[in-house]
Design a protein around this motif. Sequence first.
Motif, mmCIF file in Angstrom:
data_model
loop_
_atom_site.group_PDB
_atom_site.id
_atom_site.type_symbol
_atom_site.label_atom_id
_atom_site.label_comp_id
_atom_site.label_asym_id
_atom_site.label_seq_id
_atom_site.Cartn_x
_atom_site.Cartn_y
_atom_site.Cartn_z
ATOM 1 N N GLN A 126 0.866 -1.175 0.000
ATOM 2 C CA GLN A 126 0.000 0.000 0.000
ATOM 3 C C GLN A 126 0.901 1.223 0.000
ATOM 4 O O GLN A 126 1.497 1.575 1.011
ATOM 5 C CB GLN A 126 -0.913 -0.006 1.236
ATOM 6 C CG GLN A 126 -1.969 1.085 1.248
ATOM 7 C CD GLN A 126 -3.099 0.793 0.284
ATOM 8 O OE1 GLN A 126 -2.904 0.714 -0.926
ATOM 9 N NE2 GLN A 126 -4.307 0.632 0.808
ATOM 10 N N TYR A 127 1.018 1.866 -1.167
ATOM 11 C CA TYR A 127 1.838 3.068 -1.258
ATOM 12 C C TYR A 127 1.174 4.224 -0.501
ATOM 13 O O TYR A 127 -0.051 4.261 -0.355
ATOM 14 C CB TYR A 127 2.007 3.503 -2.714
ATOM 15 C CG TYR A 127 2.488 2.467 -3.690
ATOM 16 C CD1 TYR A 127 3.423 1.500 -3.349
ATOM 17 C CD2 TYR A 127 2.014 2.467 -5.005
ATOM 18 C CE1 TYR A 127 3.868 0.565 -4.276
ATOM 19 C CE2 TYR A 127 2.448 1.547 -5.940
ATOM 20 C CZ TYR A 127 3.375 0.596 -5.569
ATOM 21 O OH TYR A 127 3.796 -0.322 -6.495
ATOM 22 N N PRO A 128 1.957 5.202 -0.064
ATOM 23 C CA PRO A 128 1.368 6.382 0.577
ATOM 24 C C PRO A 128 0.443 7.148 -0.368
ATOM 25 O O PRO A 128 0.636 7.150 -1.582
ATOM 26 C CB PRO A 128 2.594 7.237 0.936
ATOM 27 C CG PRO A 128 3.736 6.272 0.975
ATOM 28 C CD PRO A 128 3.429 5.227 -0.059
ATOM 29 N N GLY A 129 -0.588 7.774 0.194
ATOM 30 C CA GLY A 129 -1.442 8.671 -0.565
ATOM 31 C C GLY A 129 -2.745 8.096 -1.049
ATOM 32 O O GLY A 129 -3.535 8.808 -1.668
ATOM 33 N N ARG A 130 -3.018 6.805 -0.765
ATOM 34 C CA ARG A 130 -4.247 6.193 -1.283
ATOM 35 C C ARG A 130 -4.948 5.369 -0.219
ATOM 36 O O ARG A 130 -4.347 4.920 0.740
ATOM 37 C CB ARG A 130 -3.946 5.343 -2.514
ATOM 38 C CG ARG A 130 -3.010 4.183 -2.264
ATOM 39 C CD ARG A 130 -2.115 3.956 -3.450
ATOM 40 N NE ARG A 130 -1.113 4.997 -3.535
ATOM 41 C CZ ARG A 130 -0.482 5.334 -4.663
ATOM 42 N NH1 ARG A 130 -0.772 4.722 -5.791
ATOM 43 N NH2 ARG A 130 0.425 6.288 -4.664
ATOM 44 N N GLN A 131 -6.268 5.211 -0.409
ATOM 45 C CA GLN A 131 -7.116 4.433 0.489
ATOM 46 C C GLN A 131 -6.848 4.838 1.944
ATOM 47 O O GLN A 131 -6.961 5.999 2.300
ATOM 48 C CB GLN A 131 -6.913 2.938 0.222
ATOM 49 C CG GLN A 131 -7.461 2.515 -1.129
ATOM 50 C CD GLN A 131 -7.403 1.035 -1.376
ATOM 51 O OE1 GLN A 131 -6.585 0.308 -0.814
ATOM 52 N NE2 GLN A 131 -8.277 0.549 -2.254
ATOM 53 N N ASP A 132 -6.481 3.894 2.799
ATOM 54 C CA ASP A 132 -6.299 4.215 4.209
ATOM 55 C C ASP A 132 -5.041 5.036 4.472
ATOM 56 O O ASP A 132 -4.826 5.475 5.604
ATOM 57 C CB ASP A 132 -6.276 2.922 5.044
ATOM 58 C CG ASP A 132 -5.253 1.923 4.557
ATOM 59 O OD1 ASP A 132 -4.958 1.895 3.347
ATOM 60 O OD2 ASP A 132 -4.738 1.150 5.385
ATOM 61 N N ARG A 133 -4.223 5.293 3.450
ATOM 62 C CA ARG A 133 -3.027 6.154 3.597
ATOM 63 C C ARG A 133 -3.191 7.465 2.825
ATOM 64 O O ARG A 133 -2.207 8.133 2.500
ATOM 65 C CB ARG A 133 -1.781 5.420 3.114
ATOM 66 C CG ARG A 133 -1.477 4.133 3.859
ATOM 67 C CD ARG A 133 -0.107 3.575 3.511
ATOM 68 N NE ARG A 133 0.956 4.416 4.016
ATOM 69 C CZ ARG A 133 2.255 4.196 3.794
ATOM 70 N NH1 ARG A 133 2.632 3.166 3.051
ATOM 71 N NH2 ARG A 133 3.170 5.005 4.304
ATOM 72 N N ALA B 54 -4.075 10.355 3.677
ATOM 73 C CA ALA B 54 -3.644 11.592 4.333
ATOM 74 C C ALA B 54 -2.143 11.840 4.159
ATOM 75 O O ALA B 54 -1.660 12.944 4.430
ATOM 76 C CB ALA B 54 -3.981 11.534 5.831
ATOM 77 N N GLU B 55 -1.422 10.841 3.688
ATOM 78 C CA GLU B 55 0.020 10.982 3.502
ATOM 79 C C GLU B 55 0.327 11.508 2.096
ATOM 80 O O GLU B 55 -0.423 11.247 1.156
ATOM 81 C CB GLU B 55 0.711 9.633 3.690
ATOM 82 C CG GLU B 55 0.502 9.012 5.059
ATOM 83 C CD GLU B 55 1.117 7.624 5.139
ATOM 84 O OE1 GLU B 55 2.312 7.478 4.809
ATOM 85 O OE2 GLU B 55 0.391 6.676 5.499
ATOM 86 N N LEU C 88 -7.157 11.962 -8.464
ATOM 87 C CA LEU C 88 -6.271 12.771 -9.307
ATOM 88 C C LEU C 88 -4.915 13.087 -8.656
ATOM 89 O O LEU C 88 -3.880 12.984 -9.325
ATOM 90 C CB LEU C 88 -6.970 14.053 -9.753
ATOM 91 C CG LEU C 88 -7.761 13.919 -11.050
ATOM 92 C CD1 LEU C 88 -8.711 15.086 -11.239
ATOM 93 C CD2 LEU C 88 -6.806 13.815 -12.245
ATOM 94 N N PRO C 89 -4.863 13.454 -7.365
ATOM 95 C CA PRO C 89 -3.547 13.696 -6.775
ATOM 96 C C PRO C 89 -2.647 12.459 -6.802
ATOM 97 O O PRO C 89 -1.426 12.568 -7.000
ATOM 98 C CB PRO C 89 -3.879 14.117 -5.337
ATOM 99 C CG PRO C 89 -5.279 14.632 -5.401
ATOM 100 C CD PRO C 89 -5.964 13.789 -6.434
ATOM 101 N N VAL C 90 -3.241 11.294 -6.599
ATOM 102 C CA VAL C 90 -2.473 10.048 -6.657
ATOM 103 C C VAL C 90 -1.971 9.796 -8.072
ATOM 104 O O VAL C 90 -0.796 9.462 -8.293
ATOM 105 C CB VAL C 90 -3.332 8.863 -6.169
ATOM 106 C CG1 VAL C 90 -2.588 7.550 -6.346
ATOM 107 C CG2 VAL C 90 -3.724 9.058 -4.715
ATOM 108 N N LEU C 91 -2.855 9.967 -9.048
ATOM 109 C CA LEU C 91 -2.467 9.745 -10.433
ATOM 110 C C LEU C 91 -1.357 10.700 -10.868
ATOM 111 O O LEU C 91 -0.365 10.290 -11.476
ATOM 112 C CB LEU C 91 -3.681 9.921 -11.350
ATOM 113 C CG LEU C 91 -4.737 8.818 -11.273
ATOM 114 C CD1 LEU C 91 -6.010 9.264 -11.983
ATOM 115 C CD2 LEU C 91 -4.212 7.526 -11.890
#
Length: 258
Positions: free
Chosen positions: A55-62, A64-65, A170-173
């Motif tokens: 699980q990379y930072p910035g998505r789903q339960d992460r 907020a990172e 979009l921020p993740v992409l």
Amino acid sequence: MADPQALRELWLRQYHPASDGAPTLVCFPYAGGAASYFHPLSEALSPGVRVLSLQYPGRQDRRAEPVRTDLHALADEIARVLSAAVDGPVVFFGHSMGSTLAYETARRLADGPDGERVLGLVLSGRRGPSTVRHETVHLRDDAGILEEVVRLDRGSAALLADPDIAGMVLPVLRGDYTAVETYAPREGVRLRCPVSVLTGDADPQVTAEEAGAWAGTTDGAFRLRTFPGGHFYLNAQRGAVNAALVEDLAAFTRPARV
């Protein structure tokens, strides 16, 4: 160093149980993807394989990172996590951006005390690092990024038409596309483990020659298999891909003949 259990809970997801002694498959998601993408794979291979999904930072339960925009820095982080929080030998499976990230993580482990832990790589939907394309999706406006995602995965069109969902991803992409499109391989460690490459015969992101370029990354065995379909061929070819993974796992974990 953070507590190994805390690192494992933050970075890794195990959705199904595994038998004692089962081989460990660490899965690396694609750009914009999350650990949950590999839930069906985990279900299909359990309990014979322990599937761990990053699980990379910035998505789903992460979410907020901050999303990591430097692929080398992210590989550094993942290598430290796997060294501290995962015991025993491992096999890596990555798709698209995840393939490059799996490769770079394996290089870092190969250059340290965990040098023999990575038994093999299965890399999907990505060009070998010696090939170069000039890509600037990360510089497009929001609509341009979404257009590219739908071009590669038409099944995502309906989901991304929802403004709330689009605004969330979009921020993740953009961050992931920045990481993969600004990536350049560095001189250094050459792999010794086998590398198996899977590719779609109609993938606009990877030609047969570009997929074959992965052979130049290792002194170990190399295998290339082609499946019908585009960039996300593995969605429609799930059974065949699962079978290929089981075959590779068996080959990678088979004791060497004396």
